[in-house]
Design a protein around this motif. Structure first.
Motif, short mmCIF file in Angstrom:
data_model
loop_
_atom_site.label_atom_id
_atom_site.label_comp_id
_atom_site.label_asym_id
_atom_site.label_seq_id
_atom_site.Cartn_x
_atom_site.Cartn_y
_atom_site.Cartn_z
N GLU A 26 2.99 -19.97 -15.14
CA GLU A 26 2.57 -20.55 -13.86
C GLU A 26 1.79 -19.54 -13.03
OE1 GLU A 26 5.65 -22.36 -11.53
OE2 GLU A 26 6.41 -23.49 -13.25
N GLY A 29 -1.65 -19.07 -14.60
CA GLY A 29 -2.51 -20.21 -14.31
C GLY A 29 -3.00 -20.21 -12.88
N SER A 30 -2.11 -19.91 -11.94
CA SER A 30 -2.49 -19.84 -10.53
C SER A 30 -3.48 -18.72 -10.28
CB SER A 30 -1.26 -19.64 -9.66
OG SER A 30 -0.38 -20.72 -9.78
N THR A 31 -3.26 -17.58 -10.91
CA THR A 31 -4.17 -16.45 -10.76
C THR A 31 -5.55 -16.77 -11.31
OG1 THR A 31 -2.28 -14.95 -10.97
CG2 THR A 31 -4.45 -13.99 -11.25
N THR A 32 -5.60 -17.42 -12.44
CA THR A 32 -6.88 -17.80 -13.03
C THR A 32 -7.62 -18.79 -12.15
OG1 THR A 32 -5.94 -17.47 -15.24
CG2 THR A 32 -7.96 -18.75 -15.10
N ALA A 33 -6.91 -19.77 -11.62
CA ALA A 33 -7.53 -20.75 -10.72
C ALA A 33 -8.03 -20.09 -9.45
CB ALA A 33 -6.54 -21.85 -10.39
N LEU A 34 -7.25 -19.18 -8.89
CA LEU A 34 -7.66 -18.47 -7.69
C LEU A 34 -8.88 -17.60 -7.95
CD1 LEU A 34 -6.99 -17.77 -4.73
CD2 LEU A 34 -5.57 -15.92 -5.60
N ASN A 35 -8.91 -16.95 -9.11
CA ASN A 35 -10.04 -16.10 -9.48
C ASN A 35 -11.32 -16.93 -9.63
OD1 ASN A 35 -11.45 -13.83 -10.17
ND2 ASN A 35 -10.70 -13.75 -12.27
N LYS A 36 -11.23 -18.08 -10.25
CA LYS A 36 -12.39 -18.96 -10.41
C LYS A 36 -12.88 -19.45 -9.05
CE LYS A 36 -11.46 -20.67 -15.06
NZ LYS A 36 -11.14 -21.85 -15.87
N SER A 37 -11.95 -19.84 -8.20
CA SER A 37 -12.31 -20.31 -6.86
C SER A 37 -12.97 -19.19 -6.06
CB SER A 37 -11.06 -20.80 -6.15
OG SER A 37 -11.36 -21.15 -4.82
N LYS A 40 -16.56 -18.64 -7.31
CA LYS A 40 -17.46 -19.69 -6.82
C LYS A 40 -17.82 -19.44 -5.36
CE LYS A 40 -16.12 -23.52 -9.81
NZ LYS A 40 -15.52 -24.86 -9.86
#
Length: 111
Positions: A26, A29-37, A40
């Motif tokens: 978890e 996954g959260s770190t990856t989503a934050l990094n992508k955001s 961007k």
């Protein structure tokens, strides 16, 4: 009794290991989503900043130079010296920032 106690401990250990693995996935996954955001947002900020710099540079080029009032000769010489020294720097910034802006826009359009 020792077999029963060790089996309870091994079950609890396995449950804790499973919980740890779930929590780690978890977090990942959260770190990856934050990094992508974040990437961007940074790219968009860079594009907006580049567009602002390019727009300001174009405005300065189009608006032309205003001739200073001739109050005294020294202030006029200082003013013309400053504008002469700033023109190459401004031209360099415009040239490079526009090239970077165009490249980033092309990459954005391709993706």
């Amino acid at each position: 009794m020792s077999d029963q106690g060790s089996s309870i401990l091994s079950k609890k250990r396995q449950a804790l290991i499973n919980k740890e693995n779930r929590l780690l996935s978890e977090i990942e996954g959260s770190t990856t989503a934050l990094n992508k955001s974040l990437n961007k947002t940074l790219k968009r900020s860079l594009l907006v900043g580049g567009a602002l710099v390019a727009g300001y540079a174009v405005f300065k080029i189009i608006s032309g130079k205003e001739k200073p009032l001739k109050k005294d000769k020294k202030s006029v010489e200082k003013l013309t010296h400053k504008t002469k020294s700033m023109n190459p720097v401004l031209a360099f910034l415009i040239k490079n920032s526009l090239a970077l802006l165009i490249d980033s826009l092309k990459n954005k359009m391709i993706k």
